[in-house]
Design a protein around this motif. Structure first.
Motif, PDB file in Angstrom:
ATOM      1  N   ILE A 158       0.836  -1.206   0.000  1.00 49.67           N
ATOM      2  CA  ILE A 158       0.000   0.000   0.000  1.00 49.67           C
ATOM      3  C   ILE A 158       0.867   1.251   0.000  1.00 49.67           C
ATOM      4  N   GLY A 159       0.250   2.342  -0.453  1.00 47.13           N
ATOM      5  CA  GLY A 159       0.880   3.649  -0.387  1.00 47.13           C
ATOM      6  C   GLY A 159       0.195   4.511   0.655  1.00 47.13           C
ATOM      7  N   LYS A 160       0.291   5.811   0.422  1.00 49.73           N
ATOM      8  CA  LYS A 160      -0.262   6.755   1.399  1.00 49.73           C
ATOM      9  C   LYS A 160      -1.761   6.545   1.610  1.00 49.73           C
ATOM     10  N   ALA A 161      -2.489   6.257   0.523  1.00 49.96           N
ATOM     11  CA  ALA A 161      -3.946   6.097   0.639  1.00 49.96           C
ATOM     12  C   ALA A 161      -4.290   4.937   1.566  1.00 49.96           C
ATOM     13  N   GLY A 162      -3.570   3.848   1.435  1.00 55.43           N
ATOM     14  CA  GLY A 162      -3.821   2.698   2.306  1.00 55.43           C
ATOM     15  C   GLY A 162      -3.422   2.993   3.748  1.00 55.43           C
ATOM     16  N   GLU A 163      -2.293   3.619   3.902  1.00 56.42           N
ATOM     17  CA  GLU A 163      -1.855   3.962   5.270  1.00 56.42           C
ATOM     18  C   GLU A 163      -2.882   4.877   5.945  1.00 56.42           C
ATOM     19  N   ASN A 164      -3.537   5.728   5.132  1.00 57.04           N
ATOM     20  CA  ASN A 164      -4.566   6.622   5.676  1.00 57.04           C
ATOM     21  C   ASN A 164      -5.933   5.967   5.756  1.00 57.04           C
ATOM     22  N   LYS A 165      -6.017   4.695   5.338  1.00 57.54           N
ATOM     23  CA  LYS A 165      -7.245   3.879   5.440  1.00 57.54           C
ATOM     24  C   LYS A 165      -8.429   4.490   4.699  1.00 57.54           C
ATOM     25  N   VAL A 166      -8.185   5.079   3.525  1.00 54.59           N
ATOM     26  CA  VAL A 166      -9.303   5.665   2.783  1.00 54.59           C
ATOM     27  C   VAL A 166      -9.914   4.613   1.853  1.00 54.59           C
ATOM     28  N   PRO A 167     -11.232   4.687   1.607  1.00 56.01           N
ATOM     29  CA  PRO A 167     -11.894   3.659   0.785  1.00 56.01           C
ATOM     30  C   PRO A 167     -11.393   3.588  -0.653  1.00 56.01           C
ATOM     31  N   LEU A 168     -10.794   4.656  -1.160  1.00 56.26           N
ATOM     32  CA  LEU A 168     -10.264   4.633  -2.524  1.00 56.26           C
ATOM     33  C   LEU A 168      -8.911   3.920  -2.609  1.00 56.26           C
ATOM     34  N   ALA A 169      -8.379   3.507  -1.460  1.00 56.00           N
ATOM     35  CA  ALA A 169      -7.050   2.880  -1.457  1.00 56.00           C
ATOM     36  C   ALA A 169      -7.115   1.482  -2.039  1.00 56.00           C
ATOM     37  N   GLN A 170      -6.096   1.115  -2.791  1.00 52.56           N
ATOM     38  CA  GLN A 170      -6.035  -0.256  -3.280  1.00 52.56           C
ATOM     39  C   GLN A 170      -4.708  -0.896  -2.892  1.00 52.56           C
ATOM     40  N   VAL A 171      -4.742  -2.226  -2.836  1.00 54.99           N
ATOM     41  CA  VAL A 171      -3.517  -2.990  -2.679  1.00 54.99           C
ATOM     42  C   VAL A 171      -2.854  -3.035  -4.050  1.00 54.99           C
ATOM     43  N   SER A 172      -1.577  -2.686  -4.100  1.00 62.34           N
ATOM     44  CA  SER A 172      -0.874  -2.628  -5.381  1.00 62.34           C
ATOM     45  C   SER A 172      -0.056  -3.896  -5.613  1.00 62.34           C
ATOM     46  N   GLU A 173      -0.033  -4.352  -6.870  1.00 59.30           N
ATOM     47  CA  GLU A 173       0.887  -5.429  -7.270  1.00 59.30           C
ATOM     48  C   GLU A 173       2.159  -4.751  -7.770  1.00 59.30           C
ATOM     49  N   ASN A 174       3.227  -4.852  -7.010  1.00 59.22           N
ATOM     50  CA  ASN A 174       4.469  -4.126  -7.315  1.00 59.22           C
ATOM     51  C   ASN A 174       4.142  -2.640  -7.542  1.00 59.22           C
ATOM     52  N   TYR A 175       4.656  -2.078  -8.637  1.00 58.70           N
ATOM     53  CA  TYR A 175       4.515  -0.631  -8.857  1.00 58.70           C
ATOM     54  C   TYR A 175       3.163  -0.229  -9.449  1.00 58.70           C
ATOM     55  N   TRP A 176       2.371  -1.200  -9.930  1.00 61.04           N
ATOM     56  CA  TRP A 176       1.398  -0.893 -10.980  1.00 61.04           C
ATOM     57  C   TRP A 176      -0.056  -0.948 -10.559  1.00 61.04           C
ATOM     58  N   GLY A 177      -0.367  -0.736  -9.306  1.00 61.22           N
ATOM     59  CA  GLY A 177      -1.763  -0.820  -8.900  1.00 61.22           C
ATOM     60  C   GLY A 177      -2.287  -2.239  -9.066  1.00 61.22           C
ATOM     61  N   SER A 178      -3.604  -2.377  -9.061  1.00 62.23           N
ATOM     62  CA  SER A 178      -4.181  -3.718  -9.196  1.00 62.23           C
ATOM     63  C   SER A 178      -5.636  -3.587  -9.629  1.00 62.23           C
ATOM     64  N   LYS A 179      -6.326  -4.696  -9.592  1.00 64.36           N
ATOM     65  CA  LYS A 179      -7.752  -4.700  -9.932  1.00 64.36           C
ATOM     66  C   LYS A 179      -8.594  -4.641  -8.658  1.00 64.36           C
ATOM     67  N   ASP A 180      -8.006  -4.124  -7.593  1.00 62.74           N
ATOM     68  CA  ASP A 180      -8.707  -3.977  -6.311  1.00 62.74           C
ATOM     69  C   ASP A 180      -9.672  -2.795  -6.396  1.00 62.74           C
ATOM     70  N   SER A 181     -10.956  -3.111  -6.492  1.00 64.02           N
ATOM     71  CA  SER A 181     -11.977  -2.059  -6.485  1.00 64.02           C
ATOM     72  C   SER A 181     -12.736  -2.072  -5.160  1.00 64.02           C
ATOM     73  N   PHE A 182     -12.191  -2.785  -4.165  1.00 62.95           N
ATOM     74  CA  PHE A 182     -12.890  -2.975  -2.891  1.00 62.95           C
ATOM     75  C   PHE A 182     -12.267  -2.208  -1.731  1.00 62.95           C
ATOM     76  N   GLY A 183     -11.228  -1.442  -1.980  1.00 67.52           N
ATOM     77  CA  GLY A 183     -10.609  -0.680  -0.895  1.00 67.52           C
ATOM     78  C   GLY A 183      -9.794  -1.519   0.067  1.00 67.52           C
ATOM     79  N   PHE A 184      -9.267  -2.637  -0.407  1.00 68.78           N
ATOM     80  CA  PHE A 184      -8.481  -3.485   0.498  1.00 68.78           C
ATOM     81  C   PHE A 184      -7.152  -2.839   0.884  1.00 68.78           C
ATOM     82  N   GLY A 185      -6.775  -1.777   0.170  1.00 74.47           N
ATOM     83  CA  GLY A 185      -5.626  -0.990   0.626  1.00 74.47           C
ATOM     84  C   GLY A 185      -5.881  -0.431   2.019  1.00 74.47           C
ATOM     85  N   ALA A 186      -7.125  -0.014   2.259  1.00 74.73           N
ATOM     86  CA  ALA A 186      -7.491   0.494   3.587  1.00 74.73           C
ATOM     87  C   ALA A 186      -7.464  -0.621   4.636  1.00 74.73           C
ATOM     88  N   VAL A 187      -7.795  -1.842   4.202  1.00 75.81           N
ATOM     89  CA  VAL A 187      -7.767  -2.988   5.129  1.00 75.81           C
ATOM     90  C   VAL A 187      -6.313  -3.303   5.507  1.00 75.81           C
TER      91      VAL A 187
END
Lengths: 455, 113
Positions: A158-187
């Motif tokens: 995760i990046g800043k969005a995930g660390e801040n637990k915002v719903p728009l955050a996604q879990v990234s695969e390496n550098y390139w984001g992912s198909k996470d449309s569920f906000g699991f970055g916040a999780v």
């Protein structure tokens, strides 16, 4: 039946609160009940539902010779939908996870300080991760690979969005984001989990005749609906997206990339800090970005801005590009500098994504909400009838359930009518010496997955 | 006849590595292959290396290059170095339908010439 041709046989239970990891056996009974991927993830989610679980798992065919078998799946309760969501993880994640020695990982509780999980050689470690907490996704990937000494390590982070637990955050695969449309970055952020790093140098057995059968299926795919097509650019017209975007993609494309064992390279690398035609190694450290996220890319182009650079900004802070682009559109943003500033702000904003992120009409049934909205919402190169189906919406849900369970890329699943249910059943039977596996059994597994996830 | 690599046809799917390993020990794994994929991911710079009996064939985006023992491998990362310890390609000599890597590659990157 036998599971050694498809699984390493291990489920990791990682208790982030205590910092302890335990390994359990992946039982034959569980595979017979749910086959793999999202379906086994759901079984494990229910087993541990009182302990704040997030489940990472591989499909039945993940990391095998079965074509398009790249997939891992992340399953949990989404802060966006409030319900179960399954995120498809493509690229090399599923392969590295399974061959690291763990077919499934159950992440429980939350750490009291930033940590990362390191999986390799059948070993697991929960390591402190203060060194990368607060750093953007790109810098974090570099540092994690450097720390563990191998640049083929795959990371979920995760990046800043995930660390801040915002719903728009996604879990990234390496550098390139992912198909996470569920906000699991916040999780991940709520668990104080900066990253999962994986290196797979293990092995799976291979059933007699399986290699040849998979080569035959791969050749059938290559001579089927995808023949003569490649990249995201060829999705534009069939999906009904503004056709002027195809030329924009083509003019900036460097090379196409495919996920593990995939005959359709949809990942498109955009070069913008040097000419896209430059193939040789140069001194430009970060020449561009790689994406298979057509909805986000298209939406940024529709804003009239340099879409690949906006995607890069999303990737670095760890935002869902398509949902973020929708919000920027509502704000009336029309230039890159303003977009980058707004994306920075969104990484701290508790705003939620709204509805479909595709810039085309999407007609999917409610059950579709358990699967990623980043996948094209209909078959791309073939009518749904070529897949032996009639109702396009119902077909999409079942095809996604199938892909997420067997470990097939869900994009490829809507590109390849050649990969029929009957062929999949034949290959399951061959691979696992599972003589009584049938279409009815597979359908029952998919019904259970959809029902339990939607419950 | 020997293996030829056309690096710019490669999409990085890595199935050649796994097919090669399968030829040697009938398992699926990247660890025992004569072929090794390498990547500098942020630069989208990637290619293949093939361990031969006396040389190393480097399939870089710039083209093929043959290295002899002791020559430096430019553009190869730390994760690529174990190629020197791998078994040399035997061109799947006993396989009637040809090398498994050639058969597995979806994009015609590898061929016998």
């Amino acid at each position: 039946m036998e599971t050694i041709n498809n699984y390493t046989g291990n489920i990791l239970i990682a208790d982030l609160a205590s910092g302890e990891c335990e390994t359990e056996e992946l039982s034959q009974e569980l595979v017979e009940k749910a086959l793999g991927g999202a379906a086994i993830n759901m079984e494990l989610y229910e087993q541990y539902k009182d302990r704040d679980p997030l489940i990472l798992g591989t499909g039945f065919f993940t990391a095998t010779f079965f074509p398009c078998s790249c997939l891992a799946v992340l399953t949990g309760k989404s802060p966006v939908t409030g319900a179960i969501g399954h995120v498809p993880l493509t690229w090399q994640v599923g392969v590295e996870l399974k061959l690291s020695g763990f077919d499934f990982v159950v992440l429980l509780g939350a750490a009291d300080k930033p940590v990362r999980l390191w999986l390799h050689d059948g070993l697991s470690d929960i390591n402190e991760s203060q060194d990368v907490w607060g750093k953007d996704v790109w810098e974090s990937v570099d540092k994690i690979r450097e720390a563990y000494g191998d640049d083929m390590i795959q990371t979920l982070l995760i990046g800043k969005a995930g660390e801040n637990k915002v719903p728009l955050a996604q879990v990234s695969e390496n550098y390139w984001g992912s198909k996470d449309s569920f906000g699991f970055g916040a999780v991940f952020g709520a668990k104080n989990l900066k990253a999962i790093a994986m290196r797979g140098l293990g092995a799976l057995e291979v059933a007699e005749g399986f290699f040849q059968k998979c080569i035959e299926l791969k050749n059938e795919i290559l001579n089927g609906a995808i023949k003569g097509k490649s990249g995201l650019k060829d999705f534009i017209a069939p999906l009904g997206i503004d056709t002027s975007i195809k030329a924009k993609i083509e003019s900036a494309t460097h090379r196409l990339n495919a996920c593990y064992n995939c005959p359709y390279p949809c990942y498109t690398f955009f070069k913008y800090r040097e000419a896209p035609s430059v193939m040789a190694q140069t001194g430009v450290a970060d020449p561009g970005c790689l994406t298979s996220g057509l909805a986000g890319l298209t939406r940024f182009y529709m804003l009239g801005i340099d879409a690949p650079r906006a995607m890069e900004k999303c990737f670095k802070v760890g935002l869902q590009p398509a949902a973020a682009a929708q919000i920027l559109e509502k704000k009336g943003i029309k230039d890159l500098a303003a977009a980058e500033a707004a994306l920075d702000a969104l990484a701290s904003d508790p705003v939620k994504p709204e509805g479909s992120t595709w810039p085309i009409a999407v007609n999917l049934p409610p059950a579709a909400s358990i699967f990623s909205s980043a996948i094209p919402p209909k078959p791309v190169f073939s009518p749904v009838s070529d897949f032996g189906a009639q109702d396009a919406g119902q077909f999409w849900v079942r095809r996604q359930a199938l892909a997420y369970t067997i470990g097939m890329c869900p994009i490829c699943a809507v590109l390849t009518p050649e990969v029929s249910t009957e062929k999949i059943v034949e290959l399951v039977r061959m691979s696992a010496e599972w003589d009584d596996f049938s279409v009815d059994k597979l359908n029952s597994i998919l019904d259970n997955l959809i029902a339990k996830s939607s419950g | 006849m020997d293996l030829k690599v056309e690096p710019l046809k490669c999409t990085g799917c890595r199935i050649c590595e796994f097919a090669c390993n399968f030829h040697y020990d009938e398992s699926i794994s990247p660890i025992g292959s004569s072929l090794m994929f390498y990547r500098e991911e942020k630069k989208n710079y990637y290619g293949l290396m093939l361990k031969r009996e006396k040389t190393l064939l480097l399939g870089r985006p710039e083209g093929e290059r043959i290295l002899k023992p002791g020559e430096q491998i430019e553009g190869a990362s730390a994760s690529s170095k174990p190629i020197l310890l791998r078994v040399a390609c035997d061109r799947c000599a006993e396989e009637e339908e040809g090398p498994l890597c050639v058969r597995a590659c979806p994009f015609g990157v590898l061929s016998m010439e």
